[in-house]
Design a protein around this motif. Sequence first.
Motif, PDB file in Angstrom:
ATOM      1  N   SER A 328       4.890  -4.629   7.971  1.00 54.07           N
ATOM      2  CA  SER A 328       3.876  -4.894   9.305  1.00 54.07           C
ATOM      3  C   SER A 328       3.092  -3.916   9.635  1.00 54.07           C
ATOM      4  N   ASN A 329       3.788  -2.479   9.850  1.00 52.59           N
ATOM      5  CA  ASN A 329       3.266  -1.238   9.862  1.00 52.59           C
ATOM      6  C   ASN A 329       1.824  -0.930   8.901  1.00 52.59           C
ATOM      7  N   LEU A 330       2.384  -1.341   7.869  1.00 51.54           N
ATOM      8  CA  LEU A 330       1.429  -0.808   6.647  1.00 51.54           C
ATOM      9  C   LEU A 330       0.101  -1.689   7.131  1.00 51.54           C
ATOM     10  N   ILE A 331       0.205  -2.983   7.009  1.00 55.15           N
ATOM     11  CA  ILE A 331      -0.974  -3.987   7.237  1.00 55.15           C
ATOM     12  C   ILE A 331      -1.742  -3.357   8.832  1.00 55.15           C
ATOM     13  N   TYR A 332      -0.733  -3.397   9.497  1.00 55.53           N
ATOM     14  CA  TYR A 332      -1.431  -2.867  10.980  1.00 55.53           C
ATOM     15  C   TYR A 332      -2.631  -1.592  10.791  1.00 55.53           C
ATOM     16  N   ILE A 333      -2.064  -0.751  10.380  1.00 53.23           N
ATOM     17  CA  ILE A 333      -2.536   0.619   9.934  1.00 53.23           C
ATOM     18  C   ILE A 333      -3.987   0.370   9.269  1.00 53.23           C
ATOM     19  N   ILE A 334      -3.958  -0.426   8.155  1.00 51.12           N
ATOM     20  CA  ILE A 334      -4.914  -1.081   7.151  1.00 51.12           C
ATOM     21  C   ILE A 334      -6.005  -1.554   8.228  1.00 51.12           C
ATOM     22  N   LEU A 335      -5.527  -2.447   8.996  1.00 48.54           N
ATOM     23  CA  LEU A 335      -6.324  -3.361   9.968  1.00 48.54           C
ATOM     24  C   LEU A 335      -7.137  -2.353  10.981  1.00 48.54           C
ATOM     25  N   HIS A 364       8.809   3.400   9.520  1.00 47.33           N
ATOM     26  CA  HIS A 364       9.230   2.210   8.741  1.00 47.33           C
ATOM     27  C   HIS A 364       8.970   1.949   7.099  1.00 47.33           C
ATOM     28  N   LEU A 365       8.190   3.065   6.613  1.00 47.02           N
ATOM     29  CA  LEU A 365       7.788   2.783   5.227  1.00 47.02           C
ATOM     30  C   LEU A 365       8.531   3.536   4.418  1.00 47.02           C
ATOM     31  N   HIS A 366       8.893   2.962   3.379  1.00 46.44           N
ATOM     32  CA  HIS A 366      10.051   3.471   2.171  1.00 46.44           C
ATOM     33  C   HIS A 366       8.916   4.657   1.631  1.00 46.44           C
ATOM     34  N   PRO A 367       9.790   5.723   0.962  1.00 48.40           N
ATOM     35  CA  PRO A 367       8.999   6.831   0.180  1.00 48.40           C
ATOM     36  C   PRO A 367       7.675   6.412  -0.735  1.00 48.40           C
ATOM     37  N   GLN A 368       7.946   5.409  -1.407  1.00 48.62           N
ATOM     38  CA  GLN A 368       6.831   5.070  -2.429  1.00 48.62           C
ATOM     39  C   GLN A 368       5.683   4.592  -1.533  1.00 48.62           C
ATOM     40  N   MET A 369       6.088   3.678  -0.594  1.00 45.76           N
ATOM     41  CA  MET A 369       4.982   3.173   0.239  1.00 45.76           C
ATOM     42  C   MET A 369       4.147   4.214   1.057  1.00 45.76           C
TER      43      MET A 369
END
Length: 661
Positions: A328-335, A364-369
């Motif tokens: 959710s955090n990743l999608i939000y930042i991309i948006l 909330h992102l794991h290292p690879q993300m």
Amino acid sequence: MKIAKVRVQNFRLLQDVTIQLHDQTTLVVGRNNSGKTSLTEVFCKFLENKGSHFKFEDISIGSHPKYLEAYDLYQIYVSSKQNQEVEEEQIRKEAEYKAALPGIRLDLHIEYQEEDDLTALSTFIMDLDPDRRDALIRFQYGVKEPEKLFTTFDKQKTNFNHSIIGFIKKCYGEFYSTRAWAVDSQNQDYTIEIEKFSDLNAVFLSGFIYAQRQLDDQYADNYKKLSKGFESFYKLNKEIKEADIKRIEESLQMVSINLDEQYESLFKSLFSDLSKFGVEQGINLQKLAIRSVFEADKILKGNTHLFYQHGVSTDHLLPESYNGLGYSNLIYIILQFISFYEEYDKRKPRPAFQVLFVEEPEAHLHPQMQYIFIKNIKEFIHAKTNWHVQVIITTHSSHIIAESGFDNIRYFDNTAHQLVIKNLSEFRIQEDKKDPDGMRFLKQYMALNRCDMFFADKIILIEGTVERLLLPLMINKVQPSLLTKYVSIIEVGGAYAHLFKDLLCFLNVKTLIITDLDSICAANSKACKVSLGHKTSNAVLRSWLPQKELLADLQTCTESDKTQGKIRVAYQVIEDTASECARSFEDAFLVRNAHVLSGSPGGQVIPKLLGQRTEMDIRQHAYEIAQEIDSKTAFAFDVMMLTNWEVPTYIKEGLTWLANE
């Protein structure tokens, strides 16, 4: 066109700092409470909120004495008026007390190229020199009427116990305002006030993605941040995608017609009663009608929900709140990034460039993300060939740093009384000239390993696996207070630790280097017992600390010999007068804990090594026993099974030094 550097004064921890911005992406790193968030906040308060949300607490505590200085100068000015001093002297003293009053200031130094369109920036260019390519925009939250401030204080000071600070803290909103100027950077007395902040939007747009994003993965998701992101995309594109919007509006019109018929039937009795109301008293109400009115943007608001497909079937859709916080955090930042680009691209006329701030994208992102995030953001920006943007990211992620390299990093060093911002690109240039091989090693190390030394309260450099596995236990035994600190433990090996010297001095963090004495024979330079050796092969001891090679000199070094600024080295010393000095951690541990190890301890390696050896035998032959250890990892695991072992003296002394504030 870009913002080349920023100067901030009197804002929270940023009492007077200058930060050079990278052309594209600037990474702001440092320990907690070092002022990283303050950089984002001062931009936001001036550029997004137009200074309306400053608080008295935003003014640096270090600048508070200036209020007293300004008041003293004001009284001198009043005396000069009362004494009817010459006009020039009165004007000078008036200027002095006004200049002494502290205010929050943000200076944006903009640089441009000859080929840039200067239409929007021309208002802010204060020189006619064809060789110059710069402009300075200054924001200030300060006292708008200094004389009124002090005359009011004089009238009310008994209510504030004669404290000018207490008075201003209570009444600052009445006297402070936000203003902006175009300034000649080479003659800063030459200024023109900016009347309309909106003129800045033609030069650049700013955007902010904060660390507190209020994403929710609970059942009752009241935020629905992702759905709102899609609503924003609609608003920005409704004029471009006319055909799609027309079809949506036609569908809404058909729904409206059907609803009108239903409304007429539903409310018929209500209208009948209303029409009869007050007729006998002469009240004649107008005829009413209810019609459904659907506007696409209002329909989308609160009614566009994002779902996740679960499995292969489209029948199994889960609401956005059911997705993990990381995605959710990743999608939000991309948006947000997409929305920032759309806002920039759709604005007419288009601004010269855009400045975006992202706080802690790793949440909330794991290292690879985290690694993928920064890589893909860079690719997304590069793909938009017409998007001129600078991104400033505050982060605690070693993975984001590893992907970015030295040139982007700006390090906030708050170890001294006043915050200092250090530019690692300058460090890289300096080191490339001084030691290109060492710099190449550091770059490779950063790319392959955790770079959490940039966020650490303290740093420990260690030799190998055994120290890395046992160090947390040793800290807990001798200096448990270190467990409450962010201690970065870096495994570098004795042959490479000295390559970190300049970087550690640059970071200015208290650092302990735990290394081995590494004694060698004078005749063949082979490893041997310390008692049989002549000098050390350890590069740290020879070339860094304490810069001695002979074993005799190393064994007589004092605490001050082993310390240089905020860096100390720890290597083997004599554990007791009945034993020889150890060469490595393993034989130092054997000597220190001979009384424990002689008691038939459990484990996989130690029982085989020691057999039925007595305490004295272990002490006398610790070097030879240590040479027989095949697996140092297994040895460390065996030590973990012991309950009453002791930390070797040299490590205990080093950790005590490190813990001492």
